[in-house]
Design an enzyme around this catalytic site. Structure first.
Site, PDB file in Angstrom:
ATOM      1  N   ASN A   8       0.877  -1.179   0.000  1.00  0.00           N
ATOM      2  CA  ASN A   8       0.000   0.000   0.000  1.00  0.00           C
ATOM      3  C   ASN A   8       0.909   1.221   0.000  1.00  0.00           C
ATOM      4  O   ASN A   8       1.444   1.612   1.038  1.00  0.00           O
ATOM      5  CB  ASN A   8      -0.912  -0.025   1.231  1.00  0.00           C
ATOM      6  CG  ASN A   8      -1.937   1.098   1.226  1.00  0.00           C
ATOM      7  OD1 ASN A   8      -1.847   2.054   0.449  1.00  0.00           O
ATOM      8  ND2 ASN A   8      -2.921   0.998   2.101  1.00  0.00           N
ATOM      9  N   ARG A  91      -2.882  -2.099  -3.365  1.00  0.00           N
ATOM     10  CA  ARG A  91      -4.011  -1.178  -3.299  1.00  0.00           C
ATOM     11  C   ARG A  91      -3.859  -0.164  -4.431  1.00  0.00           C
ATOM     12  O   ARG A  91      -2.827   0.487  -4.554  1.00  0.00           O
ATOM     13  CB  ARG A  91      -4.037  -0.441  -1.960  1.00  0.00           C
ATOM     14  CG  ARG A  91      -5.182   0.570  -1.865  1.00  0.00           C
ATOM     15  CD  ARG A  91      -4.968   1.556  -0.753  1.00  0.00           C
ATOM     16  NE  ARG A  91      -6.045   2.537  -0.676  1.00  0.00           N
ATOM     17  CZ  ARG A  91      -5.936   3.722  -0.082  1.00  0.00           C
ATOM     18  NH1 ARG A  91      -4.786   4.053   0.486  1.00  0.00           N
ATOM     19  NH2 ARG A  91      -6.940   4.557  -0.063  1.00  0.00           N
ATOM     20  N   HIS A 179     -12.422   4.295  -0.808  1.00  0.00           N
ATOM     21  CA  HIS A 179     -12.257   3.557   0.453  1.00  0.00           C
ATOM     22  C   HIS A 179     -13.007   2.228   0.424  1.00  0.00           C
ATOM     23  O   HIS A 179     -13.390   1.683   1.459  1.00  0.00           O
ATOM     24  CB  HIS A 179     -12.726   4.396   1.661  1.00  0.00           C
ATOM     25  CG  HIS A 179     -11.858   5.575   1.947  1.00  0.00           C
ATOM     26  ND1 HIS A 179     -12.366   6.827   2.204  1.00  0.00           N
ATOM     27  CD2 HIS A 179     -10.503   5.700   1.994  1.00  0.00           C
ATOM     28  CE1 HIS A 179     -11.372   7.687   2.396  1.00  0.00           C
ATOM     29  NE2 HIS A 179     -10.232   7.027   2.283  1.00  0.00           N
ATOM     30  N   HIS A 206     -15.469   6.123   7.471  1.00  0.00           N
ATOM     31  CA  HIS A 206     -14.023   5.913   7.396  1.00  0.00           C
ATOM     32  C   HIS A 206     -13.386   7.280   7.589  1.00  0.00           C
ATOM     33  O   HIS A 206     -13.309   8.096   6.665  1.00  0.00           O
ATOM     34  CB  HIS A 206     -13.655   5.319   6.032  1.00  0.00           C
ATOM     35  CG  HIS A 206     -12.181   5.105   5.840  1.00  0.00           C
ATOM     36  ND1 HIS A 206     -11.616   3.845   5.882  1.00  0.00           N
ATOM     37  CD2 HIS A 206     -11.164   5.974   5.607  1.00  0.00           C
ATOM     38  CE1 HIS A 206     -10.298   3.958   5.678  1.00  0.00           C
ATOM     39  NE2 HIS A 206     -10.017   5.246   5.506  1.00  0.00           N
ATOM     40  N   GLY A 210      -7.697  10.832   4.875  1.00  0.00           N
ATOM     41  CA  GLY A 210      -8.757  10.788   3.884  1.00  0.00           C
ATOM     42  C   GLY A 210     -10.016  10.328   4.597  1.00  0.00           C
ATOM     43  O   GLY A 210      -9.953   9.447   5.455  1.00  0.00           O
ATOM     44  N   ARG A 239      -7.761  17.987   1.895  1.00  0.00           N
ATOM     45  CA  ARG A 239      -8.736  18.109   0.808  1.00  0.00           C
ATOM     46  C   ARG A 239     -10.042  18.711   1.337  1.00  0.00           C
ATOM     47  O   ARG A 239     -10.442  18.430   2.468  1.00  0.00           O
ATOM     48  CB  ARG A 239      -8.996  16.734   0.197  1.00  0.00           C
ATOM     49  CG  ARG A 239      -7.840  16.212  -0.642  1.00  0.00           C
ATOM     50  CD  ARG A 239      -8.010  14.753  -1.009  1.00  0.00           C
ATOM     51  NE  ARG A 239      -7.443  13.869   0.016  1.00  0.00           N
ATOM     52  CZ  ARG A 239      -7.641  12.554   0.081  1.00  0.00           C
ATOM     53  NH1 ARG A 239      -8.416  11.959  -0.815  1.00  0.00           N
ATOM     54  NH2 ARG A 239      -7.089  11.845   1.038  1.00  0.00           N
ATOM     55  N   MET A 282      -5.629  15.438  12.812  1.00  0.00           N
ATOM     56  CA  MET A 282      -6.649  15.645  13.836  1.00  0.00           C
ATOM     57  C   MET A 282      -6.062  15.586  15.243  1.00  0.00           C
ATOM     58  O   MET A 282      -6.533  16.283  16.160  1.00  0.00           O
ATOM     59  CB  MET A 282      -7.763  14.595  13.686  1.00  0.00           C
ATOM     60  CG  MET A 282      -8.927  14.779  14.632  1.00  0.00           C
ATOM     61  SD  MET A 282      -9.831  16.334  14.395  1.00  0.00           S
ATOM     62  CE  MET A 282     -10.826  15.894  12.946  1.00  0.00           C
ATOM     63  N   GLY A 326      -8.228   5.825  11.159  1.00  0.00           N
ATOM     64  CA  GLY A 326      -7.393   6.421  12.200  1.00  0.00           C
ATOM     65  C   GLY A 326      -8.120   7.293  13.182  1.00  0.00           C
ATOM     66  O   GLY A 326      -7.988   7.128  14.404  1.00  0.00           O
ATOM     67  N   GLU A 377      -7.634  -3.021   5.452  1.00  0.00           N
ATOM     68  CA  GLU A 377      -7.636  -3.061   3.991  1.00  0.00           C
ATOM     69  C   GLU A 377      -6.657  -4.104   3.463  1.00  0.00           C
ATOM     70  O   GLU A 377      -6.908  -4.747   2.436  1.00  0.00           O
ATOM     71  CB  GLU A 377      -7.269  -1.677   3.449  1.00  0.00           C
ATOM     72  CG  GLU A 377      -8.290  -0.602   3.773  1.00  0.00           C
ATOM     73  CD  GLU A 377      -7.736   0.804   3.641  1.00  0.00           C
ATOM     74  OE1 GLU A 377      -8.395   1.633   2.979  1.00  0.00           O
ATOM     75  OE2 GLU A 377      -6.659   1.075   4.204  1.00  0.00           O
TER      76      GLU A 377
END
Length: 392
Positions: A8, A91, A179, A206, A210, A239, A282, A326, A377
């Site tokens: 990934n 991925r 996702h 999710h 992202g 974003r 965050m 996360g 994932e």
């Protein structure tokens, strides 16, 4: 030991895992990553029992790019010995209109995926770089692309189209959703941890650097907050999420920005980073006393609540709301604020369970179950890769 390597690759990190093939089953052997590529490179890897196998830092000049990181990981895995590599699973964020399931990679597939790089500039070029490198080293090694868009395919066209001329839809301008590997895993995991809810109306959030949400009905995707690209929907680390397209026209026509400058703004300098002026992370925002940090969090919560309402409408009601990724898995304060905004749907948070990180964090009388389910994932990529090599 026959194994599958899962890769990934991101803009500044390369995550990898090794799964042993045991008949039709898989057993995780190790997981690792090399991050800080080009700045503060660090290779870390743990065995399946959590013990540290390597923790090494490098000078920035030793690992200046993803290709160098891939080479370091390749040498380290080779020197460990004992692994017989059967296939590599990757991925790949965008599958476009042509790929609705995992696919064995050849040069034609790679060319198709390369043509989609402009639709996911933060992800697609990095996803494809290790594929090219492995193909150059051993063209006979089976490689499998697993797409974040595939899980959302099968929506009725009237839900996936934009109100644009039909020729654009036929040419691939449509809502894809992303996702998907995470949502696919959660849909399967719910059958194990909450079987009574797995077949119901579920929103999965999710929430990470992202971020997106997906509406599941009977374990199948029916709607997603992301669309044609991974810019849409919820605000993210860098974003903006949902944006009036007139803003883009204004930036070009009135502010004189080029397409490349607008792309950089929307992919790298917006979202929590742009709103806060503090950070795109965050964790930093929650720890900060800066007014911009609180403002960015308020905006994030507000937009999450709005999109949850939209997805509940697409389902005709709601039985469960799942937090993952996360932020969703590790930020009880964010979970609490979003859950409070879901009260009108019948959700009631158990604050003690939430702080403890329990699987079910709703009260017994809550009409909507609130859940925390860690995503995986990589195991989905390994499963898809194993299925394809067994089928060939």
């Amino acid at each position: 030991m026959d194994v599958i390597l899962v890769v990934n690759a991101g803009s500044s990190s390369l995550k990898f895992q090794i799964f042993a093939i045991e008949g039709s089953e898989l057993s995780r052997q190790l997981r690792g990553q090399i991050d800080g590529i080009g700045t503060r490179p660090r290779l870390r890897c743990n065995s399946s029992d959590g013990s540290v196998l390597v923790d090494r830092t490098y000078a920035a000049t030793e690992v200046p790019d993803l290709q160098a990181a891939t080479a370091i990981v390749r040498v380290w895995l080779r020197d460990r010995g004992g692994f017989k590599l059967r296939a590599i699973g990757h991925r790949v964020v965008h599958g476009g209109p042509d790929y609705d399931r995992p696919v064995r990679i050849d040069r034609d597939v790679l060319a198709h995926l390369t043509a989609l790089e402009d639709l996911a500039p933060l992800h697609q070029p990095n996803n494809l770089a290790p594929i090219r490198l492995a193909m150059g080293i051993d063209p006979s090694m089976p490689q499998v692309a697993c797409f974040d868009t595939a899980f959302h395919r099968g929506h009725p066209p009237h839900t996936d189209c934009y109100a644009l001329p039909r020729a654009l839809y036929d040419g691939g301008v449509r809502r894809y959703g992303f996702h998907g590997l995470s949502y696919e895993y959660i849909a399967e995991r719910l059958r194990e941890v909450e079987p009574d809810l797995a077949g119901g109306r579920v929103i999965v959030s999710h929430l990470g650097s992202g971020a997106s949400m997906c509406a599941l009905d009977g374990g199948r995707s029916v709607e997603c907050t992301m669309g044609f690209t991974a810019l849409d929907g919820l605000p993210m680390g860098t974003r903006p999420g949902q944006l009036d397209p007139g803003v883009v026209l204004y930036l070009i026509a009135q502010k004189g920005m080029s397409a490349a400058e607008v792309s950089d703004l929307l992919y790298r300098d917006s979202g929590l980073k742009g709103l806060s002026g503090v950070s795109n992370d965050m964790r930093d925002l929650l720890a900060s006393d800066e007014p911009g940090a609180a403002f960015a969090i308020d905006h994030f919560i507000h937009r999450c609540a709005l999109h949850a309402g939209m997805l509940a409408a697409s389902l005709g009601g709601l039985d469960a709301f799942v937090f993952t990724a996360g932020v969703g898995e590790n930020a009880p304060a964010i979970r609490a604020r979003i859950a409070d905004r879901l009260g009108w749907l019948g959700a009631e948070l158990d604050r003690t369970a939430n702080e403890a990180g329990a699987v079910r964090i709703s009260t017994l009388k809550s009409r909507v179950a609130l859940l925390v389910v860690p995503t995986d994932e990589e195991v989905m990529i390994a499963r898809h890769t194993l299925a394809l090599i067994h089928a060939s």
